[in-house]
Design a protein around this motif. Structure first.
Motif, short mmCIF file in Angstrom:
data_model
loop_
_atom_site.label_atom_id
_atom_site.label_comp_id
_atom_site.label_asym_id
_atom_site.label_seq_id
_atom_site.Cartn_x
_atom_site.Cartn_y
_atom_site.Cartn_z
N LEU A 103 -9.00 12.22 -11.76
CA LEU A 103 -8.27 13.28 -11.06
C LEU A 103 -6.95 12.77 -10.48
O LEU A 103 -6.00 13.52 -10.33
N ALA A 104 -6.93 11.47 -10.15
CA ALA A 104 -5.71 10.90 -9.54
C ALA A 104 -4.53 11.02 -10.49
O ALA A 104 -3.41 11.32 -10.08
N GLY A 105 -4.79 10.78 -11.76
CA GLY A 105 -3.70 10.82 -12.73
C GLY A 105 -3.15 12.22 -12.92
O GLY A 105 -1.98 12.39 -13.24
N ALA A 106 -4.01 13.21 -12.70
CA ALA A 106 -3.60 14.59 -12.98
C ALA A 106 -3.05 15.31 -11.74
O ALA A 106 -2.58 16.44 -11.84
N LEU A 107 -3.10 14.65 -10.59
CA LEU A 107 -2.61 15.31 -9.37
C LEU A 107 -1.15 15.73 -9.52
O LEU A 107 -0.33 14.97 -10.03
N LEU A 108 -0.82 16.92 -9.06
CA LEU A 108 0.57 17.35 -9.10
C LEU A 108 1.42 16.43 -8.23
O LEU A 108 0.98 15.97 -7.18
N ASP A 109 2.66 16.20 -8.67
CA ASP A 109 3.56 15.32 -7.92
C ASP A 109 3.70 15.72 -6.46
O ASP A 109 3.83 14.88 -5.58
N GLU A 110 3.68 17.02 -6.18
CA GLU A 110 3.96 17.44 -4.80
C GLU A 110 2.72 17.38 -3.89
O GLU A 110 2.82 17.66 -2.70
N THR A 111 1.58 16.99 -4.42
CA THR A 111 0.38 16.91 -3.58
C THR A 111 0.51 15.79 -2.55
O THR A 111 0.82 14.65 -2.89
N ILE A 112 0.23 16.12 -1.30
CA ILE A 112 0.26 15.10 -0.26
C ILE A 112 -0.95 14.18 -0.42
O ILE A 112 -2.07 14.65 -0.62
N VAL A 113 -0.71 12.88 -0.37
CA VAL A 113 -1.80 11.91 -0.48
C VAL A 113 -2.06 11.28 0.89
O VAL A 113 -3.17 11.25 1.38
N CYS A 114 -0.98 10.75 1.50
CA CYS A 114 -1.10 10.13 2.81
C CYS A 114 -0.67 11.16 3.84
O CYS A 114 0.50 11.52 3.89
N ARG A 115 -1.62 11.67 4.59
CA ARG A 115 -1.25 12.76 5.50
C ARG A 115 -0.63 12.26 6.78
O ARG A 115 0.06 13.02 7.46
N CYS A 116 -0.87 11.02 7.15
CA CYS A 116 -0.18 10.50 8.34
C CYS A 116 1.32 10.46 8.10
O CYS A 116 2.12 10.75 8.97
N GLU A 117 1.73 10.04 6.92
CA GLU A 117 3.15 9.83 6.64
C GLU A 117 3.72 10.89 5.70
O GLU A 117 4.87 10.79 5.29
N ASN A 118 2.89 11.85 5.30
CA ASN A 118 3.38 12.90 4.40
C ASN A 118 3.89 12.36 3.08
O ASN A 118 4.96 12.77 2.62
N ILE A 119 3.15 11.46 2.49
CA ILE A 119 3.60 10.86 1.22
C ILE A 119 2.88 11.56 0.07
O ILE A 119 1.66 11.72 0.09
N THR A 120 3.64 11.95 -0.93
CA THR A 120 3.07 12.70 -2.04
C THR A 120 2.70 11.78 -3.21
O THR A 120 3.15 10.63 -3.29
N ALA A 121 1.93 12.36 -4.13
CA ALA A 121 1.57 11.62 -5.34
C ALA A 121 2.84 11.23 -6.11
O ALA A 121 2.95 10.13 -6.65
N GLY A 122 3.82 12.14 -6.11
CA GLY A 122 5.07 11.85 -6.82
C GLY A 122 5.80 10.65 -6.25
O GLY A 122 6.38 9.85 -6.99
N GLU A 123 5.77 10.50 -4.92
CA GLU A 123 6.45 9.35 -4.32
C GLU A 123 5.75 8.04 -4.70
O GLU A 123 6.40 7.01 -4.91
N ILE A 124 4.42 8.08 -4.78
CA ILE A 124 3.69 6.87 -5.17
C ILE A 124 4.03 6.53 -6.63
O ILE A 124 4.22 5.37 -6.99
N ARG A 125 4.14 7.56 -7.46
CA ARG A 125 4.52 7.31 -8.87
C ARG A 125 5.94 6.77 -8.96
O ARG A 125 6.24 5.93 -9.81
N HIS A 126 6.81 7.25 -8.07
CA HIS A 126 8.18 6.73 -8.04
C HIS A 126 8.15 5.23 -7.71
O HIS A 126 8.85 4.43 -8.33
N ALA A 127 7.30 4.86 -6.74
CA ALA A 127 7.17 3.44 -6.39
C ALA A 127 6.66 2.66 -7.60
O ALA A 127 7.12 1.56 -7.89
N ALA A 128 5.70 3.26 -8.31
CA ALA A 128 5.10 2.57 -9.46
C ALA A 128 6.11 2.33 -10.57
O ALA A 128 6.13 1.27 -11.18
N GLN A 129 6.95 3.32 -10.78
CA GLN A 129 7.84 3.25 -11.94
C GLN A 129 9.26 2.81 -11.58
O GLN A 129 9.61 1.66 -11.79
N ALA A 130 10.04 3.69 -10.96
CA ALA A 130 11.44 3.35 -10.70
C ALA A 130 11.56 2.12 -9.80
O ALA A 130 12.46 1.31 -9.96
N LEU A 131 10.65 1.99 -8.82
CA LEU A 131 10.77 0.87 -7.88
C LEU A 131 9.93 -0.32 -8.31
O LEU A 131 9.90 -1.35 -7.65
N ASP A 132 9.18 -0.18 -9.40
CA ASP A 132 8.48 -1.30 -10.02
C ASP A 132 7.46 -1.99 -9.10
O ASP A 132 7.38 -3.21 -9.07
#
Ligand SMILES: Cc1cc2nc3c(=O)[nH]c(=O)nc-3n(C[C@H](O)[C@H](O)[C@H](O)COP(=O)(O)OP(=O)(O)OC[C@H]3O[C@@H](n4cnc5c(N)ncnc54)[C@H](O)[C@@H]3O)c2cc1C
Lengths: 387, 456
Positions: free
Chosen positions: B365-394
């Motif tokens: 399910l993690a792979g299919a989560l929409l980019d805009e889904t909030i993952v970390c609710r303390c910091e309001n970080i979305t799945a898309g931001e984590i993917r950005h870290a994984a890819q663009a920020l390496d």
């Protein structure tokens, strides 16, 4: 991608060992001089001291002969978006030092006079004027020294951003590539790595932070680096209202705490006693008792902070020289060899400037700002202050 | 002789049994517990003044609950019990514990950590809307406060707790609208053989299912969560896809979500115990031997804080860890006692493996989560931001991703989002979850008041 150097060249004009802020920024600026660069980093770019520090972009309080370099660096901080495509959350919010005693106030006044010829203008406010200007401070503040153009940034972002910008500019940035041996073979430096083969270059920069002592010694440059861990922490978020970075002006170690509020509201703090850091495990312990010792001094500066809660603490490996100023410039004896390490707790602000100046020095043999005070030669000869 | 005390952290089933066994051997442990009353999560007691009978509170487990409470009360004179006290840090070989702003420095000869577990969360769109609770939270509301999370709740996720909580709500007079399980019927069958190791527990589970079915509760398996719907700031409904991909929805006013449990292992981390990836639970866990000994000679682990074996397993593991500690200091412990305990733990372990098969963590399910889904609710970080870290920020590992885009940086320090964030990162990098590592623990394990002071 960066972790498989098989595709990377084995030779370049310059090899940089150590991808902290200093190494990454040097690689970036060297490309602007058109030199080919290989940057070798043991772990990930900016993961050591450069990624875990307090984030102070502060000029006031520095060793005076360092101010030209620090001023240059401050200009570069303001131009990060145009240079590297992001701002690393740099906030020119100002920086204040707060004195509670007559003595410490006198010291602030002296510094404000002494730094003026170097182009750093500080504003001194006493008593009611200080409290009116900075109402969040404690009521018993004696004097505040305000540096309006200083500020803070996010250390977790800055060095990696320089690393990526260097890569985009054509530098070969190799992470997870530990240098295990350095030597000279004729004109060339020969750099051996763990598992990733040998690299060569006629020019070499050592910017391995706390790990630089043994490498410098290989080339006959002896000095003593003492690894330490400054103690950091962060509170839960509260509405943004603090503005400047706030530091306690004191020569009592315990009182020397500082804090800043990030845009999303958390207050980052640090200072006081440091722990001993371990170069082998690459870890500096955070001693939670130090966090508790920081608390009354933080509350002395900013009484309201006592109502918040600390959510995280950390430390990082930094190295200190006996005279508390860095080593920067050419080696004393080996041609083509350059050093940039030992920033003694104040290297973050200098990062962009050090990269700029080292690249200038390596590419042209000259620098636009004086760095003679940081020459490693100060540790040689009969009056060497170290050893 | 090391005359520093033994500390037991946690007074749930594992901690209680550990303390009791130490007392039986003549030791006087310090027992720290974050809660104001002993009992842990499962046998949590009501605040003073609430007086629902044990049978209503704990159902079929009422006998165990009362026994555990009674046994704890019996050892009170022989232990140094500190309720409402959180162990949050380690300085050298001193444990730091807080009650409000008062911090005690507790030196110890050994520590048995029985710090339990919390719900494991897989985010989905809408999971941060008021009215969405973790399953554990939904259960605590019922147990401690006699409150339901809503009048028409839906329970979603996977694992035995999903059905237990739904059933407890049914019994409390709040029949759930639906129970939505991401695991499939086939998963269930795959786990059956090992789950048969505990026939009574299995029978209870089947009974919960039968009761829910009979009460007309909608039971669905192999679902994919689509979204929890926002109705003017509260939960208005829930939508999911069936195994075939058909979209379905149900109106509801609250949702309880949980995908099994995750161990509270931060203290073990601060005490420098070794960790390894556990494939049954698909998470990192401290390495322990058959007794609960860790790689740190002074540290023993018991209960869900080490291995997710549930309450009965925790009781056995608590006694066993205490026995190991006693053996290590040459106290006599009967071989038969150890053998019996280890046999009980082995049964629980088989059952645990069955559960792992029957109700797998839905990593896909993690792979299919929409980019805009909030993952970390303390910091309001979305799945898309984590993917950005994984890819663009390496970012190759979760600590680097945390440093660059902040998942796990907030108040909870990644306790809630850490495992899901790691899964998203792993998916985005195309590597198994264990390769992205685990969030490094830093003190304080729980938020620490900034007016804290050391008290003697
Ligand atoms: C907790 C803390 C708080 C601080 N606060 C501030 C502040 O507020 N303001 C400020 O200006 N400064 C601050 N500093 C200081 C500042 O962080 C440092 O001066 C600066 O980051 C030094 O950068 P560097 O590149 O020299 O070293 P580092 O960032 O340590 O980089 C050295 C790099 O060399 C690599 N390396 C080492 N050995 C090898 C090898 N054999 N092969 C390959 N690579 C190797 C390491 O992995 C590392 O990445 C603080 C430091 C710490 C630790």
């Amino acid at each position: 991608m960066s972790r498989a150097p098989s595709a990377a060249p084995r030779r370049a004009d310059v090899v940089i060992v150590g991808g902290g802020f200093m190494g990454a920024a040097t690689a970036f600026f060297l490309r602007r001089h058109g030199l080919s660069v290989i940057l070798l980093e043991r772990d990930l770019i900016g993961q050591a001291a450069s990624g875990v520090n307090f984030g102070n972009v502060r000029r006031q309080g520095r060793f005076l002969p360092q101010l030209p370099l620090s001023n240059l660096s401050r200009d570069l901080w303001g131009r990060l978006p145009e240079l590297i495509g992001e701002d690393a959350e740099f906030l020119p919010s100002g920086h204040i030092r707060v004195a509670f005693t007559e003595d410490n106030a006198a010291r602030l006044e002296r510094y404000a006079a002494d730094c003026r010829p170097y182009g750093l203008e500080l504003e001194l406010l006493s008593g009611n004027a200080a409290r009116a200007r900075f109402p969040m401070l404690a009521p018993d503040v004696h004097t505040v020294s305000f540096s309006p153009a200083d500020g803070h940034a996010n250390p977790r972002l800055a060095a990696p951003a320089f690393g990526r910008a260097a890569r985009r500019a054509g530098a070969h940035v190799l992470e997870e590539t530990e240098v295990t041996g350095i030597g000279k073979d004729g004109e060339d430096f020969v750099i051996e790595t763990r598992g990733q083969g040998v690299f060569r270059a006629p020019l070499l920069q050592i910017s391995t932070g706390a790990w630089a002592q043994a490498m410098a010694a290989t080339f006959g440059d002896h000095l003593r680096l003492i690894p330490r861990g400054p103690q950091m922490g962060v509170t839960e978020p509260v509405p943004y209202r603090i503005g400047p970075v706030i530091g306690f002006a004191s020569d009592v170690t315990e009182e020397g705490v500082y804090l800043r509020q990030v845009a999303r509201g958390n207050i980052v703090f640090g200072g006081g006693r440091r722990t001993d850091a371990n170069l082998v495990t690459k870890r500096a312990p955070l001693d939670p008792l130090n966090t508790i010792r920081q608390m009354p001094h933080l509350a002395r500066l900013l009484p309201d902070i006592a109502r918040l809660r600390v959510i995280r603490t950390w430390s990082g490996v930094e190295a200190y020289l006996d005279d508390d100023i860095p080593v920067m410039g050419p080696s004393a004896g080996v041609a083509g060899l350059f050093y940039a390490f030992g920033f003694c707790g104040h290297g973050f602000q200098l990062g962009p400037g050090v990269g700029h100046v080292m690249a200038e020095l390596i590419a042209t043999g000259k620098t636009s700002v004086p760095i003679d005070a940081f020459h490693i030669g100060r540790f040689r000869g009969p009056d060497r202050p170290n050893v | 002789m090391d005359d520093r005390p033994v500390i037991v952290v946690g007074a749930g089933p594992a901690g209680t049994r550990a303390a009791q066994r130490l007392v039986r051997a003549g030791l006087r442990p310090i027992v720290l517990d974050e809660n104001d009353r002993q009992g842990g999560q499962i046998y949590r007691r009501q605040p003073p003044g609430f007086t629902r009978p044990a049978a209503r509170l704990y159902g079929t487990e009422a006998g165990k609950a009362t026994a555990l409470h009674r046994d704890f009360e019996a050892i009170l004179p022989d232990i140094d019990y500190r309720p409402g006290t959180t162990a949050w840090g380690v300085s050298g070989d001193v444990l730091l514990a807080s009650r409000g702003s008062a911090v005690s420095e507790l030196s110890f000869s050994a520590v048995i950590i029985a710090s339990g577990a919390t719900d494991r969360i897989m985010p989905c769109p809408g999971w941060t809307i008021p009215g969405v609770f973790s399953l554990g939270g939904a259960q605590i509301a019922l147990k401690a406060q006699a409150c339901a999370i809503g009048a028409r709740p839906v329970f979603m996720g996977t694992g035995p707790l999903l059905y237990l909580v739904a059933w407890q709500y049914l019994k409390a007079g709040v029949p759930p609208v639906a129970v939505l399980d991401t695991s499939s019927y086939a998963d269930r069958l795959r786990g059956l053989r090992q789950m048969a190791a505990r026939p009574r527990v299995l029978a209870n589970g089947l009974r919960y299912l039968a009761d829910l079915r009979r009460a007309g509760v909608m039971l669905r398996t192999a679902i994919r969560p689509e979204r929890i719907e926002d109705d003017g700031g509260t939960v208005g409904g829930i939508a999911w896809r069936t195994a075939r991909g058909t979209l379905q929805r149900a109106a509801c006013d609250a949702v309880g979500v949980g995908y099994g449990l995750r161990s509270e292992s931060q203290l073990a981390d601060l005490l420098k115990c070794d960790f390894a990836f556990d494939s049954v639970s698909a998470q990192w866990a401290p390495v322990i031997d058959g007794f609960g000994r860790t790689s740190n000679r002074q540290v023993y682990l018991a209960g869900d804080g080490a291995v997710l074996r549930g309450a009965d397993g925790a009781e056995a593991a608590g006694t066993l860890a205490a026995c190991a500690l006693l053996l290590d200091r040459d106290h006599p412990v009967a071989t038969a006692e150890i053998a019996a305990l280890q046999q009980r733990v082995a049964v629980m372990d088989r059952f645990r493996q069955g559960l792992g098969r029957a109700f797998p963590w839905p990593a896909h399910l993690a792979g299919a989560l929409l980019d805009e889904t909030i993952v970390c609710r303390c910091e309001n970080i979305t799945a898309g931001e984590i993917r950005h870290a994984a890819q663009a920020l390496d970012a190759p590992d979760i600590n680097r991703a945390k440093a660059l885009v902040r998942p796990g940086m907030g108040r909870c320090q990644g306790r809630m989002c850490g495992l899901a964030a790691a899964e998203i990162l792993a998916h985005a990098r195309g590597v198994p979850a264990e390769q992205v590592g685990r969030i490094r623990t830093a003190a304080p394990v729980k938020p620490l008041p900034l007016d804290s002071r050391i008290v003697p």
